[in-house]
Design a protein around this motif. Structure first.
Motif, PDB file in Angstrom:
ATOM      1  N   ALA A 259     -22.486 -11.918   5.520  1.00 11.95           N
ATOM      2  CA  ALA A 259     -21.483 -13.413   5.708  1.00 11.95           C
ATOM      3  C   ALA A 259     -19.759 -12.840   5.209  1.00 11.95           C
ATOM      4  CB  ALA A 259     -22.271 -13.473   4.132  1.00 11.95           C
ATOM      5  N   VAL A 260     -18.588 -13.290   6.041  1.00 14.76           N
ATOM      6  CA  VAL A 260     -17.773 -13.001   5.821  1.00 14.76           C
ATOM      7  C   VAL A 260     -16.766 -14.624   5.518  1.00 14.76           C
ATOM      8  CG1 VAL A 260     -15.572 -11.692   6.597  1.00 14.76           C
ATOM      9  CG2 VAL A 260     -17.751 -11.199   7.307  1.00 14.76           C
ATOM     10  N   SER A 261     -15.570 -14.775   5.010  1.00 11.96           N
ATOM     11  CA  SER A 261     -14.993 -15.848   4.708  1.00 11.96           C
ATOM     12  C   SER A 261     -13.994 -14.995   4.572  1.00 11.96           C
ATOM     13  CB  SER A 261     -14.932 -16.410   3.226  1.00 11.96           C
ATOM     14  OG  SER A 261     -14.894 -15.196   2.363  1.00 11.96           O
ATOM     15  N   LYS A 262     -13.006 -16.555   4.610  1.00 16.09           N
ATOM     16  CA  LYS A 262     -11.447 -16.171   5.056  1.00 16.09           C
ATOM     17  C   LYS A 262     -10.755 -17.325   4.508  1.00 16.09           C
ATOM     18  CE  LYS A 262      -9.011 -16.608   8.764  1.00 16.09           C
ATOM     19  NZ  LYS A 262      -8.825 -16.782  10.126  1.00 16.09           N
ATOM     20  N   LEU A 263      -9.372 -17.164   4.078  1.00 18.92           N
ATOM     21  CA  LEU A 263      -8.207 -17.142   3.261  1.00 18.92           C
ATOM     22  C   LEU A 263      -7.367 -17.142   4.435  1.00 18.92           C
ATOM     23  CD1 LEU A 263      -7.359 -20.014   1.984  1.00 18.92           C
ATOM     24  CD2 LEU A 263      -6.742 -18.366   0.047  1.00 18.92           C
ATOM     25  N   ALA A 264      -6.999 -18.291   5.728  1.00 24.25           N
ATOM     26  CA  ALA A 264      -5.679 -17.672   5.970  1.00 24.25           C
ATOM     27  C   ALA A 264      -4.547 -17.293   5.831  1.00 24.25           C
ATOM     28  CB  ALA A 264      -5.784 -18.441   7.076  1.00 24.25           C
ATOM     29  N   SER A 265      -3.507 -17.134   5.340  1.00 27.03           N
ATOM     30  CA  SER A 265      -2.034 -17.181   4.928  1.00 27.03           C
ATOM     31  C   SER A 265      -1.468 -18.278   5.712  1.00 27.03           C
ATOM     32  CB  SER A 265      -0.947 -15.700   6.035  1.00 27.03           C
ATOM     33  OG  SER A 265       0.238 -15.986   5.420  1.00 27.03           O
ATOM     34  N   THR A 266      -0.539 -18.828   5.837  1.00 28.70           N
ATOM     35  CA  THR A 266      -0.017 -20.227   6.097  1.00 28.70           C
ATOM     36  C   THR A 266       1.570 -20.063   6.487  1.00 28.70           C
ATOM     37  OG1 THR A 266      -0.016 -21.006   3.912  1.00 28.70           O
ATOM     38  CG2 THR A 266      -1.584 -21.917   5.534  1.00 28.70           C
ATOM     39  N   LYS A 267       1.619 -18.660   6.733  1.00 31.46           N
ATOM     40  CA  LYS A 267       3.427 -18.421   6.790  1.00 31.46           C
ATOM     41  C   LYS A 267       3.226 -17.463   7.585  1.00 31.46           C
ATOM     42  CE  LYS A 267       4.961 -21.106   3.903  1.00 31.46           C
ATOM     43  NZ  LYS A 267       5.459 -20.239   2.497  1.00 31.46           N
ATOM     44  N   PRO A 268       3.143 -17.437   9.176  1.00 31.78           N
ATOM     45  CA  PRO A 268       2.680 -16.452  10.286  1.00 31.78           C
ATOM     46  C   PRO A 268       3.791 -15.422  10.381  1.00 31.78           C
ATOM     47  CG  PRO A 268       2.631 -18.548  11.383  1.00 31.78           C
ATOM     48  CD  PRO A 268       3.513 -18.976   9.632  1.00 31.78           C
ATOM     49  N   ALA A 269       5.402 -15.645   9.861  1.00 30.53           N
ATOM     50  CA  ALA A 269       6.381 -15.369   9.618  1.00 30.53           C
ATOM     51  C   ALA A 269       5.767 -13.783   8.507  1.00 30.53           C
ATOM     52  CB  ALA A 269       7.195 -16.023   9.778  1.00 30.53           C
ATOM     53  N   LYS A 270       5.766 -14.467   7.887  1.00 30.59           N
ATOM     54  CA  LYS A 270       6.085 -13.382   6.613  1.00 30.59           C
ATOM     55  C   LYS A 270       4.126 -12.642   6.785  1.00 30.59           C
ATOM     56  CE  LYS A 270       8.448 -15.770   3.122  1.00 30.59           C
ATOM     57  NZ  LYS A 270       8.286 -16.827   2.682  1.00 30.59           N
ATOM     58  N   ARG A 271       3.540 -13.425   7.361  1.00 32.22           N
ATOM     59  CA  ARG A 271       1.933 -12.524   7.565  1.00 32.22           C
ATOM     60  C   ARG A 271       1.470 -10.871   8.260  1.00 32.22           C
ATOM     61  NH1 ARG A 271      -2.000 -10.892  11.068  1.00 32.22           N
ATOM     62  NH2 ARG A 271      -4.501 -11.261   9.930  1.00 32.22           N
ATOM     63  N   ARG A 272       1.002  -9.418   7.351  1.00 35.38           N
ATOM     64  CA  ARG A 272       1.622  -7.993   7.468  1.00 35.38           C
ATOM     65  C   ARG A 272       0.160  -7.776   7.557  1.00 35.38           C
ATOM     66  NH1 ARG A 272       1.134  -4.613   4.767  1.00 35.38           N
ATOM     67  NH2 ARG A 272       2.608  -3.916   5.363  1.00 35.38           N
ATOM     68  N   GLY A 273      -1.526  -9.025   7.422  1.00 33.12           N
ATOM     69  CA  GLY A 273      -2.743  -7.792   7.973  1.00 33.12           C
ATOM     70  C   GLY A 273      -3.406  -9.016   7.284  1.00 33.12           C
ATOM     71  N   ILE A 274      -4.675  -8.312   6.996  1.00 32.99           N
ATOM     72  CA  ILE A 274      -5.705  -8.458   6.052  1.00 32.99           C
ATOM     73  C   ILE A 274      -6.219  -7.756   5.085  1.00 32.99           C
ATOM     74  CG2 ILE A 274      -7.277  -9.378   8.529  1.00 32.99           C
ATOM     75  CD1 ILE A 274      -8.728  -6.896   7.889  1.00 32.99           C
ATOM     76  N   MET A 275      -6.519  -8.329   3.787  1.00 34.72           N
ATOM     77  CA  MET A 275      -6.681  -7.978   2.864  1.00 34.72           C
ATOM     78  C   MET A 275      -7.929  -8.113   2.423  1.00 34.72           C
ATOM     79  SD  MET A 275      -6.129  -8.299  -1.458  1.00 34.72           S
ATOM     80  CE  MET A 275      -4.141  -8.857  -0.979  1.00 34.72           C
ATOM     81  N   LEU A 276      -8.972  -6.937   2.664  1.00 40.61           N
ATOM     82  CA  LEU A 276     -10.472  -7.496   2.538  1.00 40.61           C
ATOM     83  C   LEU A 276     -11.002  -7.240   0.848  1.00 40.61           C
ATOM     84  CD1 LEU A 276     -11.172  -6.990   5.460  1.00 40.61           C
ATOM     85  CD2 LEU A 276     -12.745  -5.316   4.342  1.00 40.61           C
ATOM     86  N   THR A 277     -11.415  -8.117  -0.002  1.00 38.82           N
ATOM     87  CA  THR A 277     -12.166  -7.835  -1.768  1.00 38.82           C
ATOM     88  C   THR A 277     -13.134  -7.779  -1.475  1.00 38.82           C
ATOM     89  OG1 THR A 277     -11.781 -10.251  -1.396  1.00 38.82           O
ATOM     90  CG2 THR A 277      -9.845  -9.574  -1.887  1.00 38.82           C
ATOM     91  N   ASN A 278     -13.851  -7.038  -3.263  1.00 47.76           N
ATOM     92  CA  ASN A 278     -15.489  -6.459  -3.621  1.00 47.76           C
ATOM     93  C   ASN A 278     -14.656  -7.065  -4.900  1.00 47.76           C
ATOM     94  OD1 ASN A 278     -16.876  -5.333  -4.835  1.00 47.76           O
ATOM     95  ND2 ASN A 278     -17.899  -5.933  -2.914  1.00 47.76           N
ATOM     96  N   PRO A 279     -16.062  -8.025  -5.439  1.00 51.85           N
ATOM     97  CA  PRO A 279     -16.027  -8.631  -6.631  1.00 51.85           C
ATOM     98  C   PRO A 279     -16.057  -7.568  -7.933  1.00 51.85           C
ATOM     99  CG  PRO A 279     -17.789  -9.857  -6.231  1.00 51.85           C
ATOM    100  CD  PRO A 279     -16.536  -9.554  -5.002  1.00 51.85           C
ATOM    101  N   GLY A 280     -16.848  -6.359  -7.634  1.00 49.01           N
ATOM    102  CA  GLY A 280     -17.940  -5.525  -8.265  1.00 49.01           C
ATOM    103  C   GLY A 280     -18.938  -6.276  -8.722  1.00 49.01           C
ATOM    104  N   GLY A 281     -19.876  -5.170  -9.543  1.00 50.86           N
ATOM    105  CA  GLY A 281     -21.277  -5.731  -9.090  1.00 50.86           C
ATOM    106  C   GLY A 281     -22.019  -4.293 -10.071  1.00 50.86           C
ATOM    107  N   PRO A 282     -22.375  -3.697  -8.823  1.00 53.19           N
ATOM    108  CA  PRO A 282     -22.578  -3.490  -7.454  1.00 53.19           C
ATOM    109  C   PRO A 282     -23.877  -4.680  -7.551  1.00 53.19           C
ATOM    110  CG  PRO A 282     -23.932  -1.953  -7.684  1.00 53.19           C
ATOM    111  CD  PRO A 282     -23.068  -2.348  -8.765  1.00 53.19           C
ATOM    112  N   GLY A 283     -23.920  -5.500  -6.417  1.00 47.27           N
ATOM    113  CA  GLY A 283     -24.711  -6.906  -6.300  1.00 47.27           C
ATOM    114  C   GLY A 283     -23.842  -8.255  -6.804  1.00 47.27           C
TER     115      GLY A 283
END
Length: 515
Positions: free
Chosen positions: A70-94
C-alpha cells in the motif's frame, strides 16, 4: 504483566476501503503508471492519495507469488519547484507508513521541502494495508518484543518459555508461508519497485529509527537509484539485531540524566528529589518497592520499561514524573492520555518477522543468561532487559539470505542526524553506521536528548541541516556538531498548528517504538 497496566505507566506499543490499483512500470518508464485513488478511511488526509502495488513475495522468484504494498502520496503543488519523490519510513520495524506524508506535513515540514518533492508513504510488506502477517497474539501477549528486565538466570529461562510459544505461533499462523520473506532487504526492493512504478530514475528518502537502517540498506543495494538520503536517529549497521537490543541499555543511561535534572528542578511539584542524584536514587527505590509487591500488578520490570518509554521525548517528562509520583506516594498507577495506537498485535507480529529474519540470533538460553549477567552490572538501569531473550531465539525459519553488509560504495549523498542522548538508538550505533558508510555519509550530531531530530526537536541547527540538504543538496563538508539550542524553530506556528504538530509527533513515535 497485564498489557493495560503497562500502557498506563507509559509503555506505548506501537479498512474496508478498496484501494486504487498501481501497475508496476519497467525501470525505463518515463512517466508514472500509477492510478491514484482515495485512501483507506483510517489513513485519509487532505491532499493525500493512495494506491496498491503488486510485488514478488520472493525476489529470487520474480514471476512467482505476489503480495500487495500500500502506497500513499502527498504531491508537490509547485511543478516548477518539484525535483522528484521522497520515500519515507517511520521506523519500528512494524510501523505502518501510509500516514507518514500527512504526519510530516503536520509536524512542520517546511513548504520548501513540500514544494520540492512528492512525499511518498507506504506500509512495508507484512504491515497494515499491505499484505499483513500475523502471529495470532493473544491480548496477554501484546505487551512487548523488547524483553523485561531479568533479575536472575531463572528469569531468563522463564522468559525463554514465553517467547518460544510466540515463535511457534508465528510459524503456525495462517500467514506462515510468507514468514521467511519479511526482511529489510525485501522491503528495500519493494521501495525500488515503487520508484519504478512512479517513473522516476532516482528517489530521495527520509527514515527515522529503524527507518535509518532501511535507508542504509536501500542505499547499499541500489546506490545508483539514490538521490538525497536522510537517516535520522540511527541504528548500528546491523539494524535491530542482538547488538542493538543490548544498546537499549546504553541509550537509557545516556538519556536518563536529562530526566533526572528536569525532575530535580521541579521537586516542589513532584517530590522526586532535589538533585539529579536523589532522583536517580528514587528510581532504584521505586524498583525495590515495586518488586516487593507495593503496587499490585506492577513490578520493577514494568516500571523500568515504562520509564524507558517516557525518555523518548522531553515533552513526555511531566507524564512520567506524575507516574513516578503516583506510584511512590499513592501506590497507584496514574491514568494518562494515550496517542491513538495502531493494532499492537499487528505491530508486534510485523516487528518480529523483520527482526528475526534480518539477523541470526543466538539460540541457546545460556548465551542470554551470560549477557544479562554482564549487562546488569554494566548498565544497572536497563541492561538486564536489552540483553534478555527474544522470540528470535526460536524463530521457525532460517534467514533466506545473509544480512546486507552496509558499505561505502556509491555516491556521497547520505546525511545522518543524531541526538547525543537518544534512548532507543544511542550515539554509539550511529557512529558505527557512519564508519560503515564511509565517505558516502556525513553526520550532524545534536546536543539534545530524545528520539528524533528532524521536526521532532526544535534545534534550529539540526533541522536546518536537513532542510538545506533536501532543498539545496548541500551537506556539511565534514561531520558537524550542533550545540544545544531550543531556538524556537517552530515559533511561528499558531497554537492550533502546534497542537496538530504534537499530535502528529505522538502518532509517529507510536510507530517507532521498539516494544
Amino acid at each position: 504483566m497485564n498489557r493495560s497496566v503497562l500502557s498506563r505507566i507509559g509503555t506505548l506499543t506501537a479498512a474496508a476501503v478498496t484501494m486504487a490499483v498501481l501497475v508496476p512500470a519497467t525501470a525505463s518508464a518515463a512517466v508514472s503508471s500509477v492510478r491514484w485513488g482515495p485512501c483507506p478511511e483510517d489513513v485519509a488526509a487532505p491532499g493525500v492519495q493512495c494506491a496498491t502495488l503488486k510485488v514478488p513475495l520472493d525476489y529470487r522468484n520474480p514471476g512467482g507469488k505476489t503480495i500487495d504494498i500500500a502506497v500513499s502520496k502527498l504531491a508537490s503543488t509547485k511543478p516548477a519547484k518539484r525535483r522528484g519523490i521522497m520515500l519515507t519510513n517511520p521506523g519500528g520495524p512494524g510501523g505502518p507508513g501510509l500516514t507518514m506524508p500527512a504526519g510530516l506535513r503536520a509536524a512542520g515540514m517546511p513548504s520548501s521541502v513540500l514544494d520540492a518533492y512528492d512525499i511518498i508513504g507506504f506500509d512495508p510488506r507484512g504491515i497494515g494495508h499491505s499484505t499483513p502477517v500475523t502471529c495470532d497474539l493473544t491480548p496477554e501477549q501484546q505487551v512487548s518484543n523488547v524483553p523485561p528486565y531479568a533479575r536472575d538466570a531463572a528469569a531468563v529461562a522463564e522468559r525463554a518459555k514465553y517467547v518460544e510459544v510466540i515463535a511457534k505461533q508465528c510459524g503456525a499462523s495462517k500467514t506462515a508461508a510468507n514468514l521467511p520473506y519479511m526482511t529489510t532487504a525485501n522491503t528495500a526492493r519493494d521501495m525500488d519497485r515503487i520508484r519504478e512504478a512512479l517513473g522516476e530514475e532516482k528517489l530521495s528518502y527520509y527514515g527515522v529509527s529503524y527507518g535509518s537502517y532501511l535507508g542504509a540498506v536501500y542505499s547499499t543495494l541500489f546506490p545508483r537509484q539514490t538521490d538525497r538520503v536522510v537517516i535520522d536517529s540511527v541504528t548500528g549497521p546491523g539494524g535491530l539485531d542482538p547488538v542493538t537490543s543490548r544498546r537499549l541499555a546504553e541509550g537509557f543511561e545516556d538519556r536518563f540524566p536529562d530526566f533526572a535534572k528536569w525532575a530535580a528542578a521541579r521537586h516542589a511539584s513532584y517530590g522526586l528529589g532535589r538533585t539529579p542524584q536523589q532522583v536517580t536514587a528514587k528510581f532504584y527505590d521505586l524498583v525495590a518497592k515495586l518488586d516487593g509487591g507495593a503496587v499490585p500488578g506492577v513490578d520493577g520490570a514494568a516500571f523500568r520499561m515504562g520509564t524507558f518509554g517516557g525518555l523518548y521525548a522531553t515533552r513526555s517528562f511531566p507524564a512520567l514524573a506524575q507516574q513516578w509520583q503516583a506510584l511512590d506516594t499513592e501506590g497507584t498507577v496514574k491514568q494518562t492520555a494515550q496517542a491513538q495506537q495502531i493494532d499492537p498485535a499487528q505491530l508486534l507480529a510485523g516487528q518480529l518477522h523483520v527482526v528475526c529474519n534480518d539477523a541470526d540470533w543466538p539460540e541457546d538460553v545460556a548465551t542470554y543468561q551470560r549477557n544479562v549477567a554482564k549487562d546488569r552490572v554494566k548498565y544497572p538501569m536497563f541492561g538486564a532487559a536489552g540483553a534478555n531473550i527474544w522470540a528470535c531465539a526460536y524463530w521457525p525459519s532460517e534467514p533466506i539470505e545473509p544480512p546486507v553488509r552496509i558499505g561505502d560504495r556509491g555516491p556521497s549523498n547520505i546525511l545522518m542526524v543524531q541526538n547525543l542522548r537518544d534512548p532507543a538508538t544511542p550515539l554509539s550505533g550511529a557512529k558505527e553506521m557512519r564508519r560503515a558508510l564511509g565517505d558516502r555519509a556525513r553526520i550532524v550530531t545534536v546536543d539534545e536528548g530524545g528520539h528524533g531530530v528532524w521536526l521532532s526537536d526544535e534545534n534550529a541547527c539540526g533541522n536546518n541541516a536537513v532542510n538545506r540538504f533536501f532543498v539545496e543538496g548541500k551537506r556539511p563538508a565534514r561531520d558537524t556538531a550542533c550545540a544545544a539550542d531550543k531556538g524556537g524553530f517552530f515559533a511561528s506556528m499558531t497554537p492550533e498548528q502546534r497542537q496538530e504538530r504534537e499530535k502528529a509527533l505522538d502518532e509517529v513515535r507510536s510507530k517507532q517504538r521498539m516494544f
